[in-house]
Design a protein around this motif. Sequence first.
Motif, mmCIF file in Angstrom:
data_model
loop_
_atom_site.group_PDB
_atom_site.id
_atom_site.type_symbol
_atom_site.label_atom_id
_atom_site.label_comp_id
_atom_site.label_asym_id
_atom_site.label_seq_id
_atom_site.Cartn_x
_atom_site.Cartn_y
_atom_site.Cartn_z
ATOM 1 N N THR A 91 6.572 3.162 2.735
ATOM 2 C CA THR A 91 6.129 4.115 3.765
ATOM 3 C C THR A 91 7.079 4.064 4.956
ATOM 4 O O THR A 91 7.485 5.100 5.488
ATOM 5 C CB THR A 91 4.685 3.787 4.221
ATOM 6 O OG1 THR A 91 3.834 3.769 3.071
ATOM 7 C CG2 THR A 91 4.181 4.824 5.210
ATOM 8 N N GLN A 92 7.444 2.862 5.348
ATOM 9 C CA GLN A 92 8.400 2.688 6.445
ATOM 10 C C GLN A 92 9.759 3.273 6.053
ATOM 11 O O GLN A 92 10.416 3.950 6.857
ATOM 12 C CB GLN A 92 8.542 1.199 6.776
ATOM 13 C CG GLN A 92 9.414 0.929 7.982
ATOM 14 C CD GLN A 92 9.518 -0.556 8.294
ATOM 15 O OE1 GLN A 92 9.700 -1.374 7.390
ATOM 16 N NE2 GLN A 92 9.393 -0.902 9.554
ATOM 17 N N LEU A 95 9.497 7.057 6.212
ATOM 18 C CA LEU A 95 9.456 7.505 7.607
ATOM 19 C C LEU A 95 10.863 7.547 8.208
ATOM 20 O O LEU A 95 11.280 8.570 8.773
ATOM 21 C CB LEU A 95 8.564 6.571 8.433
ATOM 22 C CG LEU A 95 8.576 6.797 9.942
ATOM 23 C CD1 LEU A 95 7.912 8.119 10.303
ATOM 24 C CD2 LEU A 95 7.887 5.641 10.663
ATOM 25 N N ARG A 99 13.339 10.701 9.216
ATOM 26 C CA ARG A 99 13.908 10.855 10.568
ATOM 27 C C ARG A 99 15.419 11.068 10.492
ATOM 28 O O ARG A 99 15.975 11.893 11.214
ATOM 29 C CB ARG A 99 13.575 9.633 11.416
ATOM 30 C CG ARG A 99 12.120 9.581 11.860
ATOM 31 C CD ARG A 99 11.784 8.277 12.565
ATOM 32 N NE ARG A 99 10.408 8.284 13.035
ATOM 33 C CZ ARG A 99 9.790 7.229 13.558
ATOM 34 N NH1 ARG A 99 10.432 6.064 13.656
ATOM 35 N NH2 ARG A 99 8.537 7.316 13.975
ATOM 36 N N GLU A 186 6.815 15.197 7.013
ATOM 37 C CA GLU A 186 6.373 14.968 8.397
ATOM 38 C C GLU A 186 4.892 15.308 8.553
ATOM 39 O O GLU A 186 4.136 14.553 9.175
ATOM 40 C CB GLU A 186 7.212 15.797 9.364
ATOM 41 C CG GLU A 186 8.631 15.280 9.541
ATOM 42 C CD GLU A 186 9.511 16.208 10.365
ATOM 43 O OE1 GLU A 186 10.554 15.727 10.863
ATOM 44 O OE2 GLU A 186 9.188 17.409 10.499
ATOM 45 N N LEU A 189 2.776 12.565 6.721
ATOM 46 C CA LEU A 189 2.725 11.290 7.445
ATOM 47 C C LEU A 189 1.895 11.406 8.719
ATOM 48 O O LEU A 189 1.141 10.498 9.060
ATOM 49 C CB LEU A 189 4.145 10.808 7.765
ATOM 50 C CG LEU A 189 4.996 10.371 6.565
ATOM 51 C CD1 LEU A 189 6.413 10.027 7.004
ATOM 52 C CD2 LEU A 189 4.367 9.180 5.843
ATOM 53 N N ASP A 190 2.024 12.537 9.406
ATOM 54 C CA ASP A 190 1.252 12.737 10.642
ATOM 55 C C ASP A 190 -0.234 12.901 10.357
ATOM 56 O O ASP A 190 -1.077 12.397 11.102
ATOM 57 C CB ASP A 190 1.749 13.977 11.398
ATOM 58 C CG ASP A 190 3.110 13.761 12.047
ATOM 59 O OD1 ASP A 190 3.532 12.589 12.142
ATOM 60 O OD2 ASP A 190 3.747 14.750 12.432
ATOM 61 N N ALA A 195 2.216 6.538 9.537
ATOM 62 C CA ALA A 195 3.390 5.987 10.234
ATOM 63 C C ALA A 195 2.989 5.148 11.450
ATOM 64 O O ALA A 195 3.838 4.638 12.158
ATOM 65 C CB ALA A 195 4.311 7.123 10.671
#
Length: 198
Positions: A91-92, A95, A99, A186, A189-190, A195
């Motif tokens: 997950t990291q 993320l 980005r 995005e 994850l949001d 995140a």
Amino acid sequence: MTYFDDLPKKFNEVTIYDYEEIDTSEFLAAAEGVKDLFNLFGSSAFIPVQNDMAGNIKKIRAAQEKLGPDHGKSLQKIVLSEVKENKKDATQGLLWLTRGLRFTLEGMKRNITHKDEEVNKSFTKAYTETLAKYHNMFVRPVFKLAMAACPYRKDLYAKLGSPLELVEEQLADWLEGLEKCVVIIEKFLDSGNYAKGL
């Protein structure tokens, strides 16, 4: 021949299943192409950027292999599996990879739109709008050095191939596919706050 002709997978070819689930293998293959894009920038200043992307791709791929073909089929399934196991590695990775992809997307999109703008200006603006807010005082100078090392516009587009009209057309399609994937990730994850704390 152009740079895009040689890519094993383009973002506009990545399979998106029902409920906007993105195929893991195809997405990671396309992301490798972004990492390799920075080879055309011709400067060792981009090695930290490439290493960061490679490390995040590796985290996601490791989780995919561990989960197997069903549970690792989509990026979303991988993140949801980690939630159940109270893990955050992939997950990291997703993320930070997203980005980095957003940064690349905004830099290239700005450059193809502003045809009189040099690459370093486009990417400096993109960095300010995307990654800068996540970086501390030690990381920002590394990226600023990379921005200063961007090639001249004419040199980068020459490396992307010819004729220029074809390169610009393929780049526009590639960016459209990249943006579609980035927006889906995005939003995902949001929506679940996956995140948080990463």
